[in-house]
Design a protein around this motif. Structure first.
Motif, short mmCIF file in Angstrom:
data_model
loop_
_atom_site.label_atom_id
_atom_site.label_comp_id
_atom_site.label_asym_id
_atom_site.label_seq_id
_atom_site.Cartn_x
_atom_site.Cartn_y
_atom_site.Cartn_z
N VAL A 58 37.04 36.41 53.55
CA VAL A 58 36.92 34.95 53.61
C VAL A 58 37.28 34.53 55.03
N LYS A 59 36.30 34.07 55.78
CA LYS A 59 36.53 33.70 57.17
C LYS A 59 37.06 32.26 57.27
N TYR A 60 37.87 32.02 58.29
CA TYR A 60 38.38 30.68 58.60
C TYR A 60 38.86 29.98 57.32
N VAL A 61 39.87 30.55 56.72
CA VAL A 61 40.36 30.10 55.42
C VAL A 61 40.74 28.63 55.44
N GLN A 62 40.32 27.92 54.41
CA GLN A 62 40.67 26.52 54.22
C GLN A 62 41.66 26.38 53.07
N ALA A 63 42.33 25.24 53.00
CA ALA A 63 43.33 25.03 51.96
C ALA A 63 42.72 25.14 50.57
N ARG A 64 41.48 24.67 50.42
CA ARG A 64 40.83 24.69 49.11
C ARG A 64 40.41 26.09 48.67
N ASP A 65 40.52 27.09 49.56
CA ASP A 65 40.18 28.46 49.19
C ASP A 65 41.27 29.12 48.37
N ALA A 66 42.43 28.50 48.29
CA ALA A 66 43.54 29.08 47.54
C ALA A 66 43.18 29.15 46.06
N GLY A 67 43.67 30.21 45.39
CA GLY A 67 43.41 30.37 43.96
C GLY A 67 43.11 31.80 43.59
N GLN A 68 42.62 32.00 42.37
CA GLN A 68 42.35 33.34 41.87
C GLN A 68 40.90 33.75 42.10
N TYR A 69 40.73 35.04 42.41
CA TYR A 69 39.40 35.64 42.58
C TYR A 69 39.32 36.88 41.69
N GLU A 70 38.14 37.06 41.07
CA GLU A 70 37.95 38.16 40.12
C GLU A 70 37.03 39.23 40.71
N CYS A 71 37.52 40.46 40.71
CA CYS A 71 36.69 41.61 41.08
C CYS A 71 36.21 42.22 39.76
N GLN A 72 34.90 42.19 39.54
CA GLN A 72 34.34 42.59 38.24
C GLN A 72 33.40 43.77 38.40
N VAL A 73 33.55 44.77 37.50
CA VAL A 73 32.70 45.95 37.48
C VAL A 73 31.73 45.84 36.29
N SER A 74 30.46 46.19 36.52
CA SER A 74 29.40 45.97 35.52
C SER A 74 29.37 47.04 34.43
N THR A 75 30.52 47.29 33.82
CA THR A 75 30.57 48.18 32.66
C THR A 75 30.36 47.35 31.40
N GLU A 76 30.30 48.03 30.25
CA GLU A 76 30.21 47.33 28.97
C GLU A 76 31.37 47.76 28.09
N PRO A 77 32.34 46.92 27.83
CA PRO A 77 32.46 45.54 28.33
C PRO A 77 32.87 45.51 29.80
N LYS A 78 32.77 44.33 30.41
CA LYS A 78 33.08 44.18 31.82
C LYS A 78 34.56 44.50 32.09
#
Length: 309
Positions: free
Chosen positions: A125-145
């Motif tokens: 994430v370049k040039y981070v802004q205040a609104r970028d704060a929060g949770q991010y999900e790294c998801q793998v395409s298995t079944e189930p995810k």
């Protein structure tokens, strides 16, 4: 008899050699099978282990803290990924940011890349802004995810010029404007000063100087020094660090004027001289003789003028 014995000895030797070669071949074959089986078993064990498919490295970070305006890197280490895909999703609005190396958001500050040596998919994430704060999900395409969550914390440094927003000094006096930046994880790459929109350059250090110091791990101070202030130095001074907000102060260089008189002169909302005294006169006229009201009003006006000087 001697010839016959030699022939029999030769035949026995040949049979012994044949048997020996067969035994040797059998032993070699046995060793190969055992070794191959062991390696195969080891290979299967190495591949499967505790997991039969992709899994997240338990040492992967779950919290990342970065400073406003800098670049953030969110790591997602996936083992035994195989042919599965890795996606990054912003939790607050469920927006898919990237899938493998492809970006699915119009904001080009977001990008994902793979560090193959560590099997890590990293969201940048370049040039981070205040609104970028929060949770991010790294998801793998298995079944189930499969999902791994990382919280991005954004630190917003504070910036201020010490003192009042309006500064009054006399001609010829020394002026120091101190710009203090606190709660900064990284020292600013630069701090520029501007006077009425024009960048201040310290060509003549005997007249003006800019000093920079790192006072604490999270505090940086930039000081603008004017050694002999003159009326031309009056105006707006702005401290502007890289990738951060700015802070300003108004400098008034006075040539014998009193600061209070100068402030009154610039106040457009100040009452018109005489109106307050007239109001008093009208009020007194309603309950006292007119002559007394006029005399009292004139006296009040004279006292007011004397006080203003």
């Amino acid at each position: 008899m001697i010839a016959l014995g030699a022939v029999l000895l030769t035949v026995v030797s040949l049979k012994f050699c044949v048997i020996t070669e067969q035994l040797y071949f059998f032993e070699v074959l046995t060793l190969i099978v055992v070794f191959s089986g062991g390696e195969a078993a080891h290979a299967v064990k190495r591949f499967t282990g505790l997991y039969t498919g992709p899994y997240f490295d338990p040492t992967t970070a779950t919290n990342i803290t970065t400073q406003l305006g800098t670049h953030a890197y969110l790591p997602c280490k996936v083992k035994q990924l195989g042919n599965k895909s890795v996606s990054w999703i912003r939790k607050r609005d469920a927006h898919i940011l990237t899938v493998d190396r492809y970006t699915f958001i119009a904001d080009d500050r977001f990008q994902a890349f793979l560090v193959e040596s560590t099997e890590t998919w990293t969201l940048q994430v370049k040039y981070v802004q205040a609104r970028d704060a929060g949770q991010y999900e790294c998801q793998v395409s298995t079944e189930p995810k499969m999902s791994h969550f990382i919280t991005l914390n954004v630190v917003v440094p504070k910036i201020e010029i010490v003192g009042e927003p309006d500064r009054f000094v006399k001609v010829g006096s020394k002026v120091e404007l101190r710009c203090v930046i606190t709660q900064a994880l990284e020292e600013p790459a630069y701090i520029f000063w501007y006077h009425d929109g024009q960048r201040v350059l310290k060509y003549d250090k005997s007249a003006i100087d800019i000093q920079l110091e790192r006072e604490a791990p999270e505090t940086t101070i930039s000081t603008l020094v004017i050694y002999y202030a003159n009326p031309e130095d009056s105006g707006n001074y702005t401290c502007s660090p890289s990738n951060l907000d700015s802070s300003s102060v108004l400098l008034h260089v006075l040539n014998g004027e009193h600061p209070a008189a100068m402030q009154r002169g610039k106040n457009s909302a100040s009452p018109i001289p005489g109106w307050s005294h007239l109001s008093v006169a009208l009020g007194l006229a309603a309950c006292t003789p007119p002559r007394f009201a006029i005399a009292f009003t004139l006296t009040l006006a004279m006292i007011s003028e004397l006080i203003s000087y």
